[in-house]
Scaffold this motif. Structure first.
Motif, mmCIF file in Angstrom:
data_model
loop_
_atom_site.group_PDB
_atom_site.id
_atom_site.type_symbol
_atom_site.label_atom_id
_atom_site.label_comp_id
_atom_site.label_asym_id
_atom_site.label_seq_id
_atom_site.Cartn_x
_atom_site.Cartn_y
_atom_site.Cartn_z
ATOM 1 N N GLY A 138 0.780 -1.227 0.000
ATOM 2 C CA GLY A 138 0.000 0.000 0.000
ATOM 3 C C GLY A 138 0.808 1.270 0.000
ATOM 4 N N THR A 140 2.815 4.229 -1.531
ATOM 5 C CA THR A 140 2.842 4.845 -2.871
ATOM 6 C C THR A 140 4.239 4.845 -3.482
ATOM 7 O OG1 THR A 140 3.107 7.016 -1.836
ATOM 8 C CG2 THR A 140 0.855 6.307 -2.357
ATOM 9 N N LEU A 181 3.728 -4.593 -7.818
ATOM 10 C CA LEU A 181 2.551 -4.045 -7.151
ATOM 11 C C LEU A 181 1.463 -5.105 -6.996
ATOM 12 C CD1 LEU A 181 2.327 -0.521 -8.845
ATOM 13 C CD2 LEU A 181 3.124 -1.058 -6.542
ATOM 14 N N GLU A 186 -1.835 -4.983 -4.541
ATOM 15 C CA GLU A 186 -2.617 -3.980 -5.238
ATOM 16 C C GLU A 186 -3.610 -4.649 -6.190
ATOM 17 O OE1 GLU A 186 -2.696 -0.813 -4.853
ATOM 18 O OE2 GLU A 186 -0.966 -0.489 -3.529
ATOM 19 N N THR A 190 -5.376 -1.245 -10.700
ATOM 20 C CA THR A 190 -4.432 -0.233 -10.219
ATOM 21 C C THR A 190 -3.014 -0.541 -10.662
ATOM 22 O OG1 THR A 190 -5.821 0.141 -8.281
ATOM 23 C CG2 THR A 190 -3.550 0.928 -8.169
#
Length: 426
Positions: A138, A140, A181, A186, A190
């Protein structure tokens, strides 16, 4: 601060000596502006491109700190390993970029050492970023942990890798980020969007540096082209001087030789006319001196009516029966056409005097369908009649304004034909 010269003008005191003063002379210290102005445009662009690479690659550790986040840096061994890897990526990237840019000047292939070192450092750092990102779901910054070292590697390799290779490698970086990711939890949508974003970002970054290298290549190639053009200009000027000197001195020296023989024969036989011939020799010599000076200056021209009159005089002095037709039409021809055909008359007369035992010579000038034609025919041809250096240079001279030269042997006669468009511009 007042310049020394201005201070002297205000106070009336002389400037201090070059080595005098309390702190010595400051004139010998080179300034940055003087150092920069002493460089050529390619050298300036090379410095700008080179230090753009170096400056950007040197920012790798700082960018790594931003990606890791100020609060959590140093909490795990992986953080320290990633920071150390970013330093190694910066160092090896600078070495690789330096070696790659050097190949643009020397045209040599890149050695494998710098590339292998940069690849190794980027791979280890990116692997550490993958491990770090999987432990921070999670976050960024997970994508940049993977993309940063690989993007710096592609940037450093942009001077030596082609655009196609760099684009494909950038797409690979985006796919790798998307895969990491997904493993970090994720959603696939996304991860797909971020993969496309990272692909576009890395591709834009790398191609921007690649474009700067291309601009440097263009400027360097233009500088080399200017050097080649300068060499060609020198060679062309040498060829012009040799050709013009041959054309100027060939006929004049032949005329001096013929008139000297004629004057000697007149003196030997006690006949009148020797003084006139000697006076004419002096005139031709002075004219030769003037024309040689004009050749050196590059401002020499040729008047067709004067050349035809001179040809008649010289050939008759040599005992050749001369017939000139179309002489009245020479006056109305444009100056460039007269100049071109005037050199044809010079060379033709030189060949008649030097390479034949002619007794008759016909010179015919005509204009038809916008083309001026000069035809010179003489008998008494000796040798094989091959085209010599003078005719070769004359053909090159006529080719510039679109003219043509034809020289051939017809039995015992030699025919020289020159055609020049009347509307020529030089």
């Amino acid at each position: 601060m007042v310049p020394l010269g201005a201070q002297a003008l205000r106070t009336g005191a002389p400037d201090p000596p070059a080595g005098g003063g309390r702190y010595g002379s400051m004139r010998a210290v080179p300034t940055v502006a003087r150092w920069w102005s002493s460089r050529t445009d390619p050298q300036r662009l090379d410095l700008y491109t080179r230090w753009s690479f170096y400056g950007w690659l040197a920012l790798t550790p700082a960018l790594a700190l931003m990606v890791l986040g100020a609060e959590g840096v140093g909490t795990t061994p992986a953080d320290w390993l990633y920071l150390a890897g970013s330093v190694s990526v910066a160092v090896t990237g600078v070495v690789l970029a330096r070696a790659g840019l050097a190949t643009r000047w020397t045209r040599r292939s890149l050695q494998t050492g710098p590339l292998a070192a940069a690849l190794g450092a980027a791979a280890v750092t990116a692997g550490t970023g993958v491990a770090e990102g999987l432990t921070r779901p999670g976050d960024t910054g997970t994508g940049w942990l993977v993309a940063l070292p690989l993007a710096m590697l592609l940037t450093a390799a942009s001077p030596v890798w082609t655009t196609r290779v760099l684009t494909r490698a950038s797409a690979g970086v985006g796919l790798l980020v998307g895969g990491v990711l997904l493993l970090a939890g994720e959603p696939w949508a996304t991860a797909l969007v971020l993969a496309a974003v990272f692909t576009a970002a890395v591709t834009g970054l790398v191609l921007a540096f690649r474009f700067s290298v291309w601009v440097l290549d263009v400027v360097v190639e233009m500088e080399r082209t200017r050097g080649v053009q300068a060499q060609l200009a020198v060679a062309e000027e040498r060829l012009r001087f040799a050709r013009d000197l041959h054309d100027v001195m060939g006929r004049n020296l032949s005329a001096i030789a013929v008139k000297s023989q004629l004057a000697a024969e007149l003196v030997r036989r006690g006949r009148e006319g020797a003084v006139e011939e000697l006076t004419d020799i002096s005139r031709v010599a002075e004219e030769s001196l003037r024309e040689v000076r004009d050749v050196v200056r590059g401002y020499r021209g040729s008047d067709l009516p004067g050349e035809l009159a001179g040809a008649r005089s010289v050939l008759r002095a040599a005992g050749v029966e001369v017939t000139v037709s179309g002489e009245d039409g020479a006056v109305v021809l444009p100056a460039p056409v007269q100049t071109a055909l005037g050199w044809v008359v010079r060379e033709a007369v030189t060949n008649v005097l030097r390479h034949s035992r002619a007794t008759t010579c016909t010179i015919a000038l005509s204009t038809s369908d916008g083309v001026a034609q000069l035809r010179v025919v003489n008998d008494g041809v000796t040798g094989d009649g091959d085209r010599g250096a003078g005719l070769t240079g004359l053909a090159e001279r006529l080719a510039a304004p679109g003219g043509r030269l034809s020289a051939r042997r017809e039995g015992g006669r030699f025919v020289l034909t020159a055609t020049v468009p009347v509307g020529v511009r030089v």
